[in-house]
Design an enzyme around this catalytic site. Structure first.
Site, PDB file in Angstrom:
ATOM      1  N   ASP A  49      -9.072   2.174  -5.629  1.00 28.59           N
ATOM      2  CA  ASP A  49      -8.280   1.271  -5.587  1.00 28.59           C
ATOM      3  C   ASP A  49      -7.285   1.526  -7.064  1.00 28.59           C
ATOM      4  OD1 ASP A  49      -8.483  -1.929  -4.455  1.00 28.59           O
ATOM      5  OD2 ASP A  49      -7.489  -1.617  -6.465  1.00 28.59           O
TER       6      ASP A  49
ATOM      7  N   GLY B 260      -7.899 -13.697   0.258  1.00 31.27           N
ATOM      8  CA  GLY B 260      -7.379 -12.890  -0.824  1.00 31.27           C
ATOM      9  C   GLY B 260      -6.859 -11.458  -0.150  1.00 31.27           C
ATOM     10  N   GLN B 261      -6.493 -11.372   1.072  1.00 29.38           N
ATOM     11  CA  GLN B 261      -5.948 -10.126   1.692  1.00 29.38           C
ATOM     12  C   GLN B 261      -4.565  -9.955   1.077  1.00 29.38           C
ATOM     13  OE1 GLN B 261      -5.854  -9.779   5.738  1.00 29.38           O
ATOM     14  NE2 GLN B 261      -5.461  -7.537   5.712  1.00 29.38           N
ATOM     15  N   SER B 262      -4.157  -8.786   0.453  1.00 29.08           N
ATOM     16  CA  SER B 262      -2.597  -8.913  -0.092  1.00 29.08           C
ATOM     17  C   SER B 262      -1.841  -7.762   0.497  1.00 29.08           C
ATOM     18  CB  SER B 262      -2.791  -8.525  -1.435  1.00 29.08           C
ATOM     19  OG  SER B 262      -3.383  -7.321  -1.980  1.00 29.08           O
TER      20      SER B 262
ATOM     21  N   HIS C  75      -8.654  -2.939   5.548  1.00 28.94           N
ATOM     22  CA  HIS C  75      -9.481  -1.958   4.455  1.00 28.94           C
ATOM     23  C   HIS C  75     -10.568  -2.687   3.923  1.00 28.94           C
ATOM     24  CE1 HIS C  75      -6.453  -4.679   2.522  1.00 28.94           C
ATOM     25  NE2 HIS C  75      -7.334  -4.690   1.360  1.00 28.94           N
TER      26      HIS C  75
HETATM   27  P1  AMP Z   1      -6.724  -7.057  -0.428  1.00 30.17           P
HETATM   28  O1  AMP Z   1      -6.394  -7.900  -1.684  1.00 30.17           O
HETATM   29  O2  AMP Z   1      -8.193  -7.267  -0.088  1.00 30.17           O
HETATM   30  O3  AMP Z   1      -5.743  -7.037   0.525  1.00 30.17           O
HETATM   31  O4  AMP Z   1      -6.787  -5.531  -1.144  1.00 30.17           O
HETATM   32  C1  AMP Z   1      -5.728  -4.699  -1.374  1.00 30.17           C
HETATM   33  C2  AMP Z   1      -6.128  -3.793  -2.610  1.00 30.17           C
HETATM   34  O5  AMP Z   1      -5.189  -2.753  -2.532  1.00 30.17           O
HETATM   35  C3  AMP Z   1      -6.144  -4.315  -3.837  1.00 30.17           C
HETATM   36  O6  AMP Z   1      -7.538  -4.137  -4.485  1.00 30.17           O
HETATM   37  C4  AMP Z   1      -5.130  -3.484  -4.631  1.00 30.17           C
HETATM   38  O7  AMP Z   1      -5.398  -3.332  -5.888  1.00 30.17           O
HETATM   39  C5  AMP Z   1      -5.185  -2.111  -4.064  1.00 30.17           C
HETATM   40  N1  AMP Z   1      -4.253  -1.325  -3.789  1.00 30.17           N
HETATM   41  C6  AMP Z   1      -2.561  -2.050  -3.359  1.00 30.17           C
HETATM   42  N2  AMP Z   1      -1.772  -0.923  -3.473  1.00 30.17           N
HETATM   43  C7  AMP Z   1      -2.591   0.070  -3.716  1.00 30.17           C
HETATM   44  C8  AMP Z   1      -2.160   1.564  -3.697  1.00 30.17           C
HETATM   45  N3  AMP Z   1      -0.956   2.257  -3.493  1.00 30.17           N
HETATM   46  N4  AMP Z   1      -3.257   2.403  -4.051  1.00 30.17           N
HETATM   47  C9  AMP Z   1      -4.452   2.125  -4.105  1.00 30.17           C
HETATM   48  N5  AMP Z   1      -4.730   0.825  -4.153  1.00 30.17           N
HETATM   49  C10 AMP Z   1      -3.889  -0.009  -3.875  1.00 30.17           C
END
Ligand code: AMP
Length: 111
Positions: free
Chosen positions: A29, A90-92, A97
């Protein structure tokens, strides 16, 4: 292709990869929430757990096994696997994943 994780799968964006299988990819991450914080994703695009079809049981199982193998690959033997589904959870990034977190004591319940 707009999806950032699809672009990582395609090799268009860099990622610190720790494991790759025919169906899944694990990488670190970008903003780790623990000393070790991996993301395990299917290569095939699925938005979230809620969007998995009944015909994708094998993919879902493979993802969990990829978490096991990715954790082993980085030497984690105690860790948490969690997936956020939907913005309120919290999904962004809307490419399914599983977070694999370890390397420190983890509190429960999560916030
Ligand atoms: P979520 O908030 O559960 O959707 O998790 C998304 C995760 O993706 C977050 O922890 C971010 O830090 C991570 N993330 C976003 N873009 C990238 C990237 N390019 N490489 C690695 N991690 C990323």
């Amino acid at each position: 292709m707009g999806c950032v994780f699809c672009r990582i799968v395609a090799g268009e964006l860099p990622a610190a990869r720790v494991l790759e299988t025919e169906h899944a990819l694990a990488f670190r991450d970008l903003h780790p929430q623990a000393p070790t914080h991996l993301l395990v994703i299917p290569k095939e695009h699925v938005d979230a757990v809620a969007d998995l079809g009944d015909d994708q049981a094998e993919l879902a199982g493979r993802l969990l096994l990829a978490c096991r193998d990715a954790a082993r690959a980085v030497g984690l033997d105690s860790y948490r696997v969690v997936t956020n589904t939907g913005a309120d959870a919290g999904q962004s990034v809307f490419h399914l994943h599983l977070h694999v977190l370890g390397g420190r004591p983890l509190g429960w319940p999560p916030g």
